[in-house]
Design an enzyme around this catalytic site. Sequence first.
Site, PDB file in Angstrom:
ATOM      1  CG  ASP A 138      -1.872  -1.148   1.260  1.00 46.34           C
ATOM      2  OD1 ASP A 138      -2.285  -1.814   0.056  1.00 46.34           O
ATOM      3  OD2 ASP A 138      -2.312  -1.607   2.398  1.00 46.34           O
ATOM      4  CE  LYS A 149       2.191  -2.211  -4.270  1.00 44.29           C
ATOM      5  NZ  LYS A 149       1.985  -2.100  -2.980  1.00 44.29           N
ATOM      6  N   GLY A 158      -4.444  -4.074  -3.814  1.00 45.82           N
ATOM      7  CA  GLY A 158      -5.636  -3.364  -3.984  1.00 45.82           C
ATOM      8  C   GLY A 158      -4.756  -2.118  -4.520  1.00 45.82           C
ATOM      9  CG  HIS A 159      -1.984  -1.923  -7.101  1.00 50.24           C
ATOM     10  ND1 HIS A 159      -1.386  -2.331  -7.796  1.00 50.24           N
ATOM     11  CD2 HIS A 159      -1.973  -2.547  -5.788  1.00 50.24           C
ATOM     12  CE1 HIS A 159      -0.391  -3.481  -7.046  1.00 50.24           C
ATOM     13  NE2 HIS A 159      -0.990  -3.548  -5.658  1.00 50.24           N
ATOM     14  CD  GLN A 165       0.515  -8.897  -2.767  1.00 48.43           C
ATOM     15  OE1 GLN A 165       1.100  -9.319  -3.484  1.00 48.43           O
ATOM     16  NE2 GLN A 165      -0.743  -8.540  -2.788  1.00 48.43           N
TER      17      GLN A 165
END
Length: 423
Positions: A13, A16, A40-41, A224
């Site tokens: 988080d 990215k 989750g981006h 990650q």
Amino acid sequence: MANTILVGAQWGDEGKGKIIDVLTEGADIVVRYAGGNNAGHTVFIGKRKYVLHLVPSGILRKNKLCVIGNGVVVDPIGLVEEIEGLKKLGVNVNPKNFVLSETAHVVFPYHRELDAQREVLKGENKIGTTKRGIGPAYGDKAARVGLRVNDLVDPARLEEKLSVRIRENNIVLKSLGAKPLSFKKVFAEYLAAGKFLKPFVTNTVVLLHEAMRRGDNLLFEGAQGTFLDIDHGTYPFVTSSNTTAGGACTGSGVPPHRMDRVVGVMKAYTTRVGEGPLPTENAEIADMLHAMGREFGATTGRARRCGWFDSVATRHATMVNGIDDLAVTNLDGLDTLEIVKVCVAYRHGKTRYDFVPNDAQILAECEPVYIEFDGWRTPTSKAKTWKQLPPKARAYLKAIAELTGAKLAIASIGPAREQTIFV
Ligand code: GDP
Ligand code: IMO
Ligand code: MG
């Protein structure tokens, strides 16, 4: 731009997704190489928010090809939902801008169920996983009992292999007191998802090598973070893939000597979601950021744990990833502070560490050694250039880059594309 690997230098988080979106402008192809829909981006374009889980964040720009590489574990139901969701938001996903490796492994409902059951068994030692079945899916891959995308899109093979896997996993699930799965139901769902995804499926290794021969620029989207890497992270409080730069090679089939640059993304402070050691964790920082409505997980909505910037960790990340350039995000999160602390070493009893000890137990017992910086106490989110940043914020950024041991290339001062300063 040449071929660039982008990795998270902390516990995930780091921002990215936002930096990938910015760098995609100069790339032809964006490749996910590890992880699954545990990621989750977040990308903001104007006021619209997109959260990508499996589809590379490059999908939001026109005329770019997005690739899910062989190193990813794919939940096909999740992927179909994600593609449909993107279409609803006006993002067209078709086989011309998105392809999926035929050798990526597939996540099944028994993986998710086992993930949940193992967490229950671990009790207070739980990992705090995203419950997306990631660990059991990579486990099956290593045990050579997994199904791959080319099995998913072949109905006869899917039926044969899935029935064996459901039989075995139902024995395990029943023994754990969990409900067994219906083969018929899972098969029907996966058959439909396979049919939907088939047009996207290809040999991505050959495709990427053809693209490189044409001179295309590749951008590898890490998921990650370094300290969630199965080998280099705070084991067992990690995910189940190689999230670090080496994973980009194994997870895509692009060899190491074709990689030109590694970009490490890190927040100007530290966050972690899930259990495990976080040496610089600090309740006041967490309360401050949560009160601003920030630092809630993009995949599970859980409040992230927060702390001061940890340069021992980011220096270690520079070492294992070979980070050349740094993108520091969320500088604006520290705008109101009078004093900003940075961890420069750990103390454990009489031992001083300037690297991250491998033993998660020792790491959990480490006391951070801090140096202090004057806060800039000025909003930074409207700055357009490096010079427009307050001098004290510039000094802070320079110092954390120096401590991390890589070149400061990007400073991010807000979630939007425009809130990006190239240094
Ligand atoms: P990822 O998993 O590394 O892509 O990061 P996430 O999207 O899970 O979390 C990063 C969060 O920070 C998201 O909500 C982003 O929109 C946000 N973000 C990224 N860069 C900045 C920044 O410089 N400032 C602010 N305020 N938010 C940012
Ligand atoms: P992105 O790509 C932050 C964490 C989980 C848990 C551990 C193992 O958005 O940075 P898993 O479900 O992978 O078995 O969970 O890893 N985790 C993440 N934390 N960002 C992520 O992805 C994460 N993906 C997994 O919270 O602690
Ligand atoms: Mg995330």
